[in-house]
Every structure is written in C-alpha cells, then in structure tokens.
Design a protein around this motif. Sequence first.
Motif, PDB file in Angstrom:
ATOM      1  N   GLN A   1      12.427 -10.987   5.930  1.00 39.22           N
ATOM      2  CA  GLN A   1      11.378 -11.164   7.009  1.00 39.22           C
ATOM      3  C   GLN A   1      10.486  -9.936   7.077  1.00 39.22           C
ATOM      4  N   ARG A   2      10.824  -8.921   6.564  1.00 35.30           N
ATOM      5  CA  ARG A   2      10.051  -7.706   6.253  1.00 35.30           C
ATOM      6  C   ARG A   2       9.033  -7.755   5.279  1.00 35.30           C
ATOM      7  N   ILE A   3      10.075  -8.316   4.243  1.00 36.89           N
ATOM      8  CA  ILE A   3       9.142  -8.340   2.946  1.00 36.89           C
ATOM      9  C   ILE A   3       8.056  -9.516   2.982  1.00 36.89           C
ATOM     10  N   GLU A   4       8.298 -10.456   3.704  1.00 36.63           N
ATOM     11  CA  GLU A   4       7.278 -11.432   3.813  1.00 36.63           C
ATOM     12  C   GLU A   4       6.304 -11.060   4.539  1.00 36.63           C
ATOM     13  N   LEU A   5       6.424 -10.287   5.499  1.00 38.08           N
ATOM     14  CA  LEU A   5       5.363  -9.721   6.732  1.00 38.08           C
ATOM     15  C   LEU A   5       4.643  -8.616   5.968  1.00 38.08           C
ATOM     16  N   ALA A   6       5.039  -7.952   4.977  1.00 38.42           N
ATOM     17  CA  ALA A   6       4.511  -6.900   4.457  1.00 38.42           C
ATOM     18  C   ALA A   6       3.283  -7.366   3.570  1.00 38.42           C
ATOM     19  N   THR A   7       2.097  -6.533   3.880  1.00 36.86           N
ATOM     20  CA  THR A   7       0.618  -6.974   2.962  1.00 36.86           C
ATOM     21  C   THR A   7       0.751  -6.154   1.740  1.00 36.86           C
ATOM     22  N   PRO A   8      -0.148  -6.609   0.798  1.00 37.21           N
ATOM     23  CA  PRO A   8      -0.481  -5.915  -0.387  1.00 37.21           C
ATOM     24  C   PRO A   8      -0.765  -4.331  -0.047  1.00 37.21           C
ATOM     25  N   ASP A   9      -1.657  -4.206   0.993  1.00 40.89           N
ATOM     26  CA  ASP A   9      -2.109  -2.845   1.397  1.00 40.89           C
ATOM     27  C   ASP A   9      -1.239  -2.112   2.084  1.00 40.89           C
ATOM     28  N   GLU A  10       0.048  -2.363   2.304  1.00 42.95           N
ATOM     29  CA  GLU A  10       0.885  -1.679   2.822  1.00 42.95           C
ATOM     30  C   GLU A  10       1.747  -0.898   1.761  1.00 42.95           C
ATOM     31  N   GLN A  11       1.603   0.267   1.517  1.00 44.96           N
ATOM     32  CA  GLN A  11       2.155   0.828   0.519  1.00 44.96           C
ATOM     33  C   GLN A  11       2.927   2.269   0.641  1.00 44.96           C
ATOM     34  N   ILE A  12       3.568   2.674  -0.432  1.00 49.24           N
ATOM     35  CA  ILE A  12       4.425   3.763  -0.469  1.00 49.24           C
ATOM     36  C   ILE A  12       4.724   4.292  -1.670  1.00 49.24           C
ATOM     37  N   SER A  13       4.767   5.952  -1.563  1.00 45.33           N
ATOM     38  CA  SER A  13       4.188   6.570  -2.824  1.00 45.33           C
ATOM     39  C   SER A  13       5.201   6.521  -3.864  1.00 45.33           C
ATOM     40  N   GLY A  14       4.785   6.749  -5.028  1.00 45.18           N
ATOM     41  CA  GLY A  14       5.457   6.611  -6.179  1.00 45.18           C
ATOM     42  C   GLY A  14       6.843   7.690  -5.856  1.00 45.18           C
ATOM     43  N   ILE A  15       6.814   8.936  -5.561  1.00 42.42           N
ATOM     44  CA  ILE A  15       7.825   9.529  -5.661  1.00 42.42           C
ATOM     45  C   ILE A  15       8.696   9.085  -4.703  1.00 42.42           C
ATOM     46  N   PHE A  16       8.449   8.394  -3.641  1.00 40.30           N
ATOM     47  CA  PHE A  16       9.538   7.799  -2.851  1.00 40.30           C
ATOM     48  C   PHE A  16      10.124   6.773  -3.569  1.00 40.30           C
ATOM     49  N   CYS A  17       9.453   5.846  -4.288  1.00 42.11           N
ATOM     50  CA  CYS A  17      10.165   5.059  -5.229  1.00 42.11           C
ATOM     51  C   CYS A  17      11.110   5.412  -6.219  1.00 42.11           C
ATOM     52  N   GLU A  18      10.641   6.563  -6.861  1.00 41.72           N
ATOM     53  CA  GLU A  18      11.705   7.195  -7.854  1.00 41.72           C
ATOM     54  C   GLU A  18      12.812   7.734  -7.088  1.00 41.72           C
TER      55      GLU A  18
ATOM     56  N   GLN B   1       0.679   8.009  -7.194  1.00 45.62           N
ATOM     57  CA  GLN B   1       0.213   6.741  -6.867  1.00 45.62           C
ATOM     58  C   GLN B   1       1.048   5.869  -5.833  1.00 45.62           C
ATOM     59  N   ARG B   2       0.520   4.964  -5.295  1.00 49.48           N
ATOM     60  CA  ARG B   2       1.243   4.000  -4.378  1.00 49.48           C
ATOM     61  C   ARG B   2       1.403   2.686  -4.839  1.00 49.48           C
ATOM     62  N   TYR B   3       2.488   2.193  -4.245  1.00 51.72           N
ATOM     63  CA  TYR B   3       2.972   1.001  -4.676  1.00 51.72           C
ATOM     64  C   TYR B   3       3.232   0.051  -3.466  1.00 51.72           C
ATOM     65  N   PRO B   4       3.143  -1.452  -3.625  1.00 52.50           N
ATOM     66  CA  PRO B   4       3.438  -2.287  -2.439  1.00 52.50           C
ATOM     67  C   PRO B   4       4.934  -2.089  -1.991  1.00 52.50           C
ATOM     68  N   VAL B   5       5.143  -1.691  -0.797  1.00 49.73           N
ATOM     69  CA  VAL B   5       6.097  -1.469  -0.072  1.00 49.73           C
ATOM     70  C   VAL B   5       7.377  -2.665  -0.035  1.00 49.73           C
ATOM     71  N   ALA B   6       6.768  -3.731  -0.390  1.00 49.67           N
ATOM     72  CA  ALA B   6       7.480  -5.074  -0.554  1.00 49.67           C
ATOM     73  C   ALA B   6       8.241  -5.094  -1.826  1.00 49.67           C
ATOM     74  N   ASP B   7       7.851  -4.552  -2.902  1.00 45.04           N
ATOM     75  CA  ASP B   7       8.391  -4.147  -4.078  1.00 45.04           C
ATOM     76  C   ASP B   7       9.631  -3.270  -3.987  1.00 45.04           C
ATOM     77  N   LEU B   8       9.584  -2.341  -3.087  1.00 46.06           N
ATOM     78  CA  LEU B   8      10.549  -1.340  -2.961  1.00 46.06           C
ATOM     79  C   LEU B   8      11.635  -1.938  -2.157  1.00 46.06           C
ATOM     80  N   LEU B   9      11.157  -2.980  -1.070  1.00 52.05           N
ATOM     81  CA  LEU B   9      12.111  -3.460  -0.352  1.00 52.05           C
ATOM     82  C   LEU B   9      12.863  -4.382  -1.016  1.00 52.05           C
ATOM     83  N   ARG B  10      12.381  -5.106  -1.928  1.00 50.61           N
ATOM     84  CA  ARG B  10      13.160  -6.170  -2.568  1.00 50.61           C
ATOM     85  C   ARG B  10      14.321  -5.182  -3.669  1.00 50.61           C
TER      86      ARG B  10
END
Length: 198
Positions: free
Chosen positions: A11-28, A60-69
């Motif tokens: 549900q959080r993935i579905e509710l996340a918008t493209p503007d809701e982003q997270i840093s690349g360092i956090f993704c890594e 850089q920042r990336y959509p948090v929905a991608d990280l949640l997946r």
Amino acid sequence: MDADTREALAQRIELATPDEQISGIFCENTFLAIREHLGREQADRVRASTWPLRPWVGVQRYPVADLLRMVGAAADLIEKQGELSYAQALEELGGWVTRITQGTPFSRAAHLAVGNDPHERLALSQSSARVLVTYGERKYEREGPTHARLLWKRELMGPSFLLGAYTAIAQGIPGVHITVTLGPCRSPGMNFQLHCSW
C-alpha cells in the motif's frame, strides 16, 4: 497496526508519488544491508528484479517506491530462511542500514558535534533525515529526562524499518541502555510513533 506486513508495504508503494524520493547513498547502504543477509548472488538478483536499470549516485535522489520494492523482495527472502518474520526482516534491514550509515565520516562527525546525550543524538537523527528524504514529517518530543517520543507522518519506509533503525541508533550511544518500542501506528504504517526510554 502492531507489526508491518507485506500488504502494508504494498500500500505504501502504491501511495508513494514520484516526487517522494530518497538519496542514492541510502539506496546503496540498503543494498549493502541486503547483501549482508542474503549474500551477493541473491542480493544481485533482488536488485535486478526490482530496481530500474540505472546505477546509484550518492548525491542524487530516487523514487522511494523503487527502494521499497527492493526492500520488500529482500524481506520476503529473509523470511523464507525461517528465522525471522516479514516484519522482523524489515526491522533487521533497518538496523543494518543504520549501522552502515553511522560508519560514514559525516555521521561520525555529527555524533562528535552533539556528544553522547541520548536526547541530543536521537533528536539529531530525527532532524537529519531531511538530508536523505524529500517526504514526510518528523518530530522529536522530549518527555522527561529519560524518555522521548519520535513521531512520523507519511513515512514510507514504515514502522518496522524505522524501529530497527532507531534501535541501532540507540545501541550506538555509549554509556546508556535505551529501549525503543513501537507506539501507536495507523495502517498502512505511514503514521506512527516510537518511544525511547533509558
């Protein structure tokens, strides 16, 4: 809501918008945590199946929905190993990501600047999230000399991941034993509280 679930994360993935982003360092750092739990081969498969074909750039920042997946797929595999529930797997990943992040020069310098007072360290961790994310509201409340409450609104990583993260933060403060517990949490896990006592 007592514990995070697959359905809540979906549900959080579905509710996340493209503007809701997270840093690349956090993704890594999240990918490194996944690799610690699943090994390089499985972690690479999780990344390939869930992350768009682009490398991470720390600034850089990336959509948090991608990280949640990616986190959700990893939690599924960790749960299948039979030692942790899905919520516990998310919590464990949150702790690992935080320990990796705390090892960076920036984090170490910030900790030196505020010292080892639990209130100062916890408040700094809560406010410094703005460096990593573009979404959500965070608030730190000092409830007494040895108690604090952390509040989130529209926090897409969810309660289990943040419980693991703040447990790791608390364990990193020398000279004090801090207990972190999940307080009220509304489904799908975007609005919740953590309580800290020592």
